[in-house]
Write a protein that holds these residues in place. Structure first.
Motif, PDB file in Angstrom:
ATOM      1  N   ARG A   1      53.245  25.347  44.513  1.00 55.77           N
ATOM      2  CA  ARG A   1      53.214  24.514  44.234  1.00 55.77           C
ATOM      3  C   ARG A   1      51.872  23.561  43.516  1.00 55.77           C
ATOM      4  NH1 ARG A   1      56.401  22.540  49.645  1.00 55.77           N
ATOM      5  NH2 ARG A   1      58.956  22.691  48.810  1.00 55.77           N
ATOM      6  N   GLY A   2      50.924  24.622  44.231  1.00 55.10           N
ATOM      7  CA  GLY A   2      49.326  24.274  44.275  1.00 55.10           C
ATOM      8  C   GLY A   2      48.626  24.230  42.503  1.00 55.10           C
ATOM      9  N   GLU A   3      48.125  23.743  42.011  1.00 56.88           N
ATOM     10  CA  GLU A   3      47.369  23.868  41.188  1.00 56.88           C
ATOM     11  C   GLU A   3      46.284  25.256  41.396  1.00 56.88           C
ATOM     12  OE1 GLU A   3      43.327  21.067  38.571  1.00 56.88           O
ATOM     13  OE2 GLU A   3      44.694  20.228  40.445  1.00 56.88           O
ATOM     14  N   TYR A   4      46.222  25.602  42.170  1.00 54.38           N
ATOM     15  CA  TYR A   4      45.319  27.093  42.185  1.00 54.38           C
ATOM     16  C   TYR A   4      45.810  27.700  43.341  1.00 54.38           C
ATOM     17  CZ  TYR A   4      41.572  23.192  40.402  1.00 54.38           C
ATOM     18  OH  TYR A   4      40.962  22.835  39.723  1.00 54.38           O
ATOM     19  N   ILE A   5      45.782  28.520  43.014  1.00 48.68           N
ATOM     20  CA  ILE A   5      45.934  29.885  44.184  1.00 48.68           C
ATOM     21  C   ILE A   5      45.388  30.806  44.575  1.00 48.68           C
ATOM     22  CG2 ILE A   5      47.551  32.661  43.537  1.00 48.68           C
ATOM     23  CD1 ILE A   5      49.000  29.524  43.155  1.00 48.68           C
ATOM     24  N   LYS A   6      45.566  30.783  46.123  1.00 50.36           N
ATOM     25  CA  LYS A   6      44.502  31.276  46.649  1.00 50.36           C
ATOM     26  C   LYS A   6      45.736  33.067  46.996  1.00 50.36           C
ATOM     27  CE  LYS A   6      40.814  33.163  48.546  1.00 50.36           C
ATOM     28  NZ  LYS A   6      41.020  34.718  48.397  1.00 50.36           N
ATOM     29  N   TYR A   7      45.592  34.090  47.138  1.00 47.54           N
ATOM     30  CA  TYR A   7      46.033  35.315  48.184  1.00 47.54           C
ATOM     31  C   TYR A   7      44.949  35.768  49.158  1.00 47.54           C
ATOM     32  CZ  TYR A   7      49.444  35.599  44.442  1.00 47.54           C
ATOM     33  OH  TYR A   7      51.054  35.897  42.907  1.00 47.54           O
TER      34      TYR A   7
ATOM     35  N   LEU B   1      45.557  20.200  45.155  1.00 46.89           N
ATOM     36  CA  LEU B   1      46.627  21.531  46.205  1.00 46.89           C
ATOM     37  C   LEU B   1      45.754  22.589  45.647  1.00 46.89           C
ATOM     38  CD1 LEU B   1      48.705  22.108  48.135  1.00 46.89           C
ATOM     39  CD2 LEU B   1      50.136  21.687  46.994  1.00 46.89           C
ATOM     40  N   VAL B   2      45.822  23.533  47.018  1.00 48.13           N
ATOM     41  CA  VAL B   2      45.309  25.032  46.493  1.00 48.13           C
ATOM     42  C   VAL B   2      46.893  25.367  47.574  1.00 48.13           C
ATOM     43  CG1 VAL B   2      44.152  27.266  47.125  1.00 48.13           C
ATOM     44  CG2 VAL B   2      43.009  24.571  46.538  1.00 48.13           C
TER      45      VAL B   2
END
Length: 298
Positions: A80-86, A4-5
């Motif tokens: 909640r994601g394993e990865y962050i994308k601002y 999840l991202v």
């Protein structure tokens, strides 16, 4: 299953929000959540989100607004994601942005962030010529050793990795310090907030660079203009980031450290000596001056 991202949009201005929000919804990576933190004084951003219902979207209203650092930090905390994308509310993501950055990040063990070339666009979405800071970091996509890249960022005093909309990173690689995602070594970064964030991540691992332009950074007249105090912070933070970077293990080579200190000190003296600077600007630098070695102030 795909990881999840979390695409996090710290929103304030509705002017370009619909375009930014649409570019998040259009991602080819299926397993995303899109979290909007709404600092807008009015109801325009809420109306745009509600006009495009999607089960992947979470919306949070902030009244009163949390401000720049507060909104970024709150979204990181609830992601909640394993990865962050601002994604800034006036920027754009290419449809394959998340997918391509994730694929690149997984090419080498120990990689904690991925970035790419970004395009400059104007208020109408038209392509603008590259500036020095948006020139391609490298001629080809590849993995970069974290500390070497961090040294380059500090020595050049330039954020060549990109704005928050450009980078994707592992959430578990970042520890929030003092309740702010932009706090490092006890210093709250404003002017170099994104660069300080990338350096903290690079101290924990490597970076992937994608030569394809996967985001667009919009320049327009509605962007916040820096106050005299904010402009002074840009000068001060160029010194602070050398100190904090060295404490984090960057600039281990004595020559690199000496060069970084010399560059930051010379920059500080240049701006301190400018006779046309506003009084508030000069006062902020004078207050910080005792931190600067005497040879740069003589």
């Amino acid at each position: 299953m795909q990881p999840l991202v979390s695409i996090l949009i710290p929103a304030y201005s509705p002017r370009f929000f619909a375009q930014a929000f649409g570019s998040a919804l259009a991602q080819t990576w299926a397993n995303v959540e899109i979290v909007v933190g709404d600092d807008c004084p009015g109801e325009e951003i809420r109306a745009i989100v509600e006009s495009r219902p999607d089960p992947r979207v979470r919306y949070e209203r902030h009244q009163p607004g949390l401000g720049f650092s507060g909104n970024f930090t709150r979204l990181f905390e609830i992601a909640r994601g394993e990865y962050i994308k601002y994604l800034n509310d006036d920027d754009l993501l290419a449809p394959a942005c998340v997918q391509n950055l994730l694929v690149g990040l997984h090419k080498h063990p120990g990689t904690v962030l991925a970035s790419s070339r970004r395009l400059l666009i104007d208020a109408e979405g038209r392509r603008l010529p590259d500036e020095d800071v948006t020139q391609p970091l490298l001629p080809a996509s590849q993995t970069l050793e974290g500390r070497a890249l961090g040294n380059h960022l500090i020595l050049s005093s330039t954020n060549r990795l990109g704005e928050p909309s450009t980078v994707l990173f592992r959430k578990d690689a970042l520890r929030v310090e003092g309740g702010s995602i932009f706090r490092w070594g006890g210093n709250e970064y404003l002017c170099l907030a994104d660069m300080s964030l990338w350096l903290r991540l690079l101290s924990a691992g490597h970076a992937w660079w994608d030569q394809e332009p996967l985001s667009a950074y919009r320049q327009h007249g509605g962007q916040l203009q820096r106050s005299a105090h904010g402009a002074a912070r840009c000068v001060i933070e160029r010194w602070l980031i050398v100190e904090d970077g060295a404490r984090a293990g960057f600039l281990a080579d004595p020559e690199h450290h000496a060069k970084a200190v010399r560059n930051a000190g010379t920059n500080f003296r240049y701006w301190s000596d400018r006779e046309d600077s506003p009084p508030e600007f000069k006062a902020a630098l004078a207050e910080f001056a005792p931190r600067i070695p005497a040879e740069f102030l003589a």
